[in-house]
Design an enzyme around this catalytic site. Sequence first.
Site, PDB file in Angstrom:
ATOM      1  N   LYS A  49       0.838  -1.205   0.000  1.00  9.96           N
ATOM      2  CA  LYS A  49       0.000   0.000   0.000  1.00  9.96           C
ATOM      3  C   LYS A  49       0.872   1.254   0.000  1.00  9.96           C
ATOM      4  O   LYS A  49       2.080   1.178   0.232  1.00  9.96           O
ATOM      5  CB  LYS A  49      -0.919  -0.013   1.226  1.00  9.96           C
ATOM      6  CG  LYS A  49      -0.199  -0.130   2.549  1.00  9.96           C
ATOM      7  CD  LYS A  49      -1.162  -0.324   3.707  1.00  9.96           C
ATOM      8  CE  LYS A  49      -0.401  -0.481   5.017  1.00  9.96           C
ATOM      9  NZ  LYS A  49      -1.305  -0.600   6.178  1.00  9.96           N
ATOM     10  N   ARG A 148     -10.474  -0.594  15.077  1.00 15.18           N
ATOM     11  CA  ARG A 148     -10.209   0.278  13.939  1.00 15.18           C
ATOM     12  C   ARG A 148     -11.165  -0.108  12.814  1.00 15.18           C
ATOM     13  O   ARG A 148     -12.168   0.549  12.604  1.00 15.18           O
ATOM     14  CB  ARG A 148      -8.733   0.166  13.515  1.00 15.18           C
ATOM     15  CG  ARG A 148      -8.288   1.227  12.534  1.00 15.18           C
ATOM     16  CD  ARG A 148      -6.795   1.174  12.282  1.00 15.18           C
ATOM     17  NE  ARG A 148      -6.345  -0.089  11.706  1.00 15.18           N
ATOM     18  CZ  ARG A 148      -5.108  -0.286  11.250  1.00 15.18           C
ATOM     19  NH1 ARG A 148      -4.209   0.685  11.314  1.00 15.18           N
ATOM     20  NH2 ARG A 148      -4.758  -1.457  10.737  1.00 15.18           N
ATOM     21  N   TYR A 270      16.309  28.730  11.922  1.00 12.08           N
ATOM     22  CA  TYR A 270      15.206  29.362  12.631  1.00 12.08           C
ATOM     23  C   TYR A 270      15.320  29.091  14.131  1.00 12.08           C
ATOM     24  O   TYR A 270      15.713  27.999  14.555  1.00 12.08           O
ATOM     25  CB  TYR A 270      13.864  28.817  12.130  1.00 12.08           C
ATOM     26  CG  TYR A 270      13.523  29.230  10.730  1.00 12.08           C
ATOM     27  CD1 TYR A 270      13.319  30.567  10.409  1.00 12.08           C
ATOM     28  CD2 TYR A 270      13.397  28.284   9.722  1.00 12.08           C
ATOM     29  CE1 TYR A 270      12.997  30.952   9.113  1.00 12.08           C
ATOM     30  CE2 TYR A 270      13.071  28.648   8.426  1.00 12.08           C
ATOM     31  CZ  TYR A 270      12.878  29.980   8.130  1.00 12.08           C
ATOM     32  OH  TYR A 270      12.563  30.349   6.850  1.00 12.08           O
ATOM     33  N   MET A 328      12.123  23.919   5.427  1.00 10.51           N
ATOM     34  CA  MET A 328      11.365  23.309   4.336  1.00 10.51           C
ATOM     35  C   MET A 328      12.262  22.675   3.280  1.00 10.51           C
ATOM     36  O   MET A 328      11.993  21.567   2.801  1.00 10.51           O
ATOM     37  CB  MET A 328      10.451  24.347   3.676  1.00 10.51           C
ATOM     38  CG  MET A 328       9.587  23.754   2.565  1.00 10.51           C
ATOM     39  SD  MET A 328       8.495  24.948   1.773  1.00 10.51           S
ATOM     40  CE  MET A 328       7.314  25.236   3.080  1.00 10.51           C
TER      41      MET A 328
END
Length: 390
Positions: A49, A148, A270, A328
């Site tokens: 998957k 689930r 940052y 990023m």
Amino acid sequence: MPHLSETKRTAPPPHLAGGRLTIDLSALAENYRFLAKRSQPAQAAGVVKADAYGVGIEAVADTLWAAGCRRFFVALPHEGAALRAVLPDAEIFVFNGLFGEEAAATYRNARLIPVLNSQSDLATWEAHGWDGERPRPCAIHVDTGMNRLGLTPERARSLAEENALTGALTPLLIISHLACADKPEHPMNRKQSESFQSLRRFFPETESSLANSAGIFLGGDFLCDLTRPGIALFGGAPGGLAPNPMRPVVTVETRVAQIRHLAAGETVSYGATPLSRDTIVAVSSTGYADGYHRAASGAGVPLRSARAEGAAGFIKGRNVPLLGRVTMDLTLFDVTDLGADAVSVGDYIELFGPNMPIDTVAEAAGTIAYELLTSLGPRFHREYIGGGRE
């Protein structure tokens, strides 16, 4: 020759990419054969998957088929249809059930086997899962404690009795899913196994499946007739086993974009993480947009309790610590201890692979190997080696 996967088709060429993925198909095949042997006397399927855990469904499917795998699991019907285009003769199960009458047509046309999880799934397949005069095959999912997906044990027992009278379904497989297989001593494992074994007798003509990657290593009754390895195929440590018996399949490397020489007391990235010494910084061209999680950051991001320090990379035979916050598109590494001229622009730093185990990196990011693999973005150059593709 199968079509290239979506991820590979959109991947940039090596001279334009900020990083590269190397996928060792020979290691994948070896992992499958190892797991198949460990699963005996049960068969071993292949769980592919999410585009084969981000690795690429076409190459993975070809490789597993050549290694002897004939039964596969995906999560969604469109994944099953893509897999059918690659493997016309495979048996393909779809975990997430049906989404109504319209979806049933896709299952029929692509010869997919739905895993029926609910009363709604049962009703849809009983009404629309027919091939002329005969009901098409299905699998029955029973919830033994994960809460689930799946029928309750009581509903599964009544279904077996009803189907013995009506023949409205052709169940090939009854399955359940282990919640705590990665913790071998957890009492939930035995509880679920006992519940599942008691249900199997209501489906005497139907094969059964309980064990995922970690469940294979529980052995015994957990193996049933069919096991469903997933993450272990791709090199993840099943159940956190140490040493990891699986070969690494995916190597992720980031390209160095710049080298900076900074003085003690200066700050990086940052949040302005301060440097405690004069530091040589390798600025690499990979960040959280590529699936290298911000949570893997070093100093300056108080996200983890299990492991306070951040991740590291590997270059020139040594681990190099991650500096400051992952951004990023860029991640910083401290390469000071390698020497002034050891690392150059264009060099590659391994983020995970044979020298930097994926489970170690995942732990540093407060996550699991599954998430790292399935998060890998399309900006990496991809190269498949081994498995007849070298």
